[in-house]
Design an enzyme around this catalytic site. Structure first.
Site, short mmCIF file in Angstrom:
data_model
loop_
_atom_site.label_atom_id
_atom_site.label_comp_id
_atom_site.label_asym_id
_atom_site.label_seq_id
_atom_site.Cartn_x
_atom_site.Cartn_y
_atom_site.Cartn_z
N SER A 21 0.85 -1.19 0.00
CA SER A 21 0.00 0.00 0.00
C SER A 21 0.89 1.25 0.00
O SER A 21 2.05 1.19 -0.43
CB SER A 21 -0.93 -0.03 1.22
OG SER A 21 -1.93 0.96 1.10
N ASN A 22 0.37 2.36 0.47
CA ASN A 22 1.14 3.60 0.53
C ASN A 22 0.62 4.43 1.70
O ASN A 22 -0.27 4.01 2.43
CB ASN A 22 1.05 4.36 -0.80
CG ASN A 22 -0.37 4.72 -1.14
OD1 ASN A 22 -1.03 5.48 -0.43
ND2 ASN A 22 -0.89 4.14 -2.22
N ARG A 23 1.19 5.61 1.86
CA ARG A 23 0.97 6.39 3.09
C ARG A 23 -0.26 7.30 3.04
O ARG A 23 -0.45 8.14 3.93
CB ARG A 23 2.21 7.24 3.39
CG ARG A 23 3.44 6.41 3.74
CD ARG A 23 4.65 7.29 3.92
NE ARG A 23 4.32 8.50 4.66
CZ ARG A 23 4.76 9.73 4.37
NH1 ARG A 23 5.55 9.91 3.32
NH2 ARG A 23 4.42 10.75 5.10
N ALA A 88 -4.65 7.63 -3.84
CA ALA A 88 -3.29 7.16 -4.14
C ALA A 88 -3.42 5.66 -4.47
O ALA A 88 -3.29 4.81 -3.59
CB ALA A 88 -2.38 7.40 -2.96
#
Ligand code: PMT
Length: 212
Positions: A21-23, A88
């Site tokens: 995943s991402n932030r 995102a």
């Protein structure tokens, strides 16, 4: 207006307990949704997994993966007059998802990755007279050039570029510093709250709609 907003990250499963995943916290997309609701617009908010409350009045469609998000955008695009693609979306997913938790004994696994669908690029084939706002999350001084490139490639009317390495900007903070990139050029906004950025985006959409 009927505004479709995406927010948050996507999660791409490795096995039943792990993912890529991402932030993204969802704050920026939720702020756009909040700003649109304040102005009396109808909002469908397609949201990846986040831990912030949804703005009152938004119809939230929770999703997990990029494929889920694409399916939700595909369904709600026909309803919408504007799309704000703030999510995102993970760019890669594991090629194979293990049905069971991968064991730590033995050699470390090597993940083979495959591209996820580009949701915005796919939606652009059905753009019609909708207003499309994309975001560009960049990590360098050329972020406006990259935003301009993405604007053309993904047929957006506006791309909101942010250098996510700049202080107070980008992922998981309450503020953002963005540049609006349109066919007419670049407008640099100062550091401000994400809600204020959301309001500027909604202003822009309303002005654009009035011109049509
Ligand atoms: O959620 P926060 O913590 O508040 O952080 C805000 C943010 C940094 C996530 C937000 O400001 C932001 O920049 N969102 C876009 C993140 C992104 O994926 O940017 P990108 O440059 O990789 O993608 C360009 C555009 O294509 C984006 O509109 C994106 O939603 C879209 N995209 C990207 C990949 C993909 N597979 N499908 C897409 O539709």
């Amino acid at each position: 207006m009927k505004i479709l907003v995406t927010a948050g990250p996507t999660r791409e499963a490795i096995d039943p307990v792990r993912y890529i995943s991402n932030r993204s916290s969802g704050r920026m997309g939720y702020a756009v949704a909040q700003a649109a609701l304040e102005r009396g617009h109808e909002v469908v908010l397609v949201s990846g997994p986040v831990s912030i409350p949804a703005p009152a009045g938004a119809r939230v469609v929770p999703v997990v993966s990029a494929a889920d998000m694409k399916a939700a955008v595909d369904v709600h695009l026909a309803w919408s007059e504007a799309l704000v693609m703030c999510a995102a979306v993970a760019d890669w997913r594991p090629k194979r998802v293990s049905a069971v938790k991968i064991k730590k004994r033995g050699a470390s696994p090597v993940l083979q990755l495959a591209r996820t669908p580009d949701i915005l690029a796919a939606a652009s084939a059905r753009k019609g007279d909708r207003i499309f706002v994309g975001f560009a999350a960049e990590t360098g001084a050329d972020f406006e050039t990259e935003a301009a490139r993405k604007r053309k490639k993904k047929r957006c009317d506006l791309v909101v570029g942010n250098d996510v390495t700049a202080p107070g900007a980008g992922f998981d903070v309450e503020t953002n510093r963005v540049s609006f990139v349109t066919v007419d050029g670049v407008e640099r906004l100062p550091l401000m709250s994400k809600l204020e950025v959301g309001r500027r985006i909604v202003d822009w959409i309303e002005r654009q709609a009035a011109l049509r």
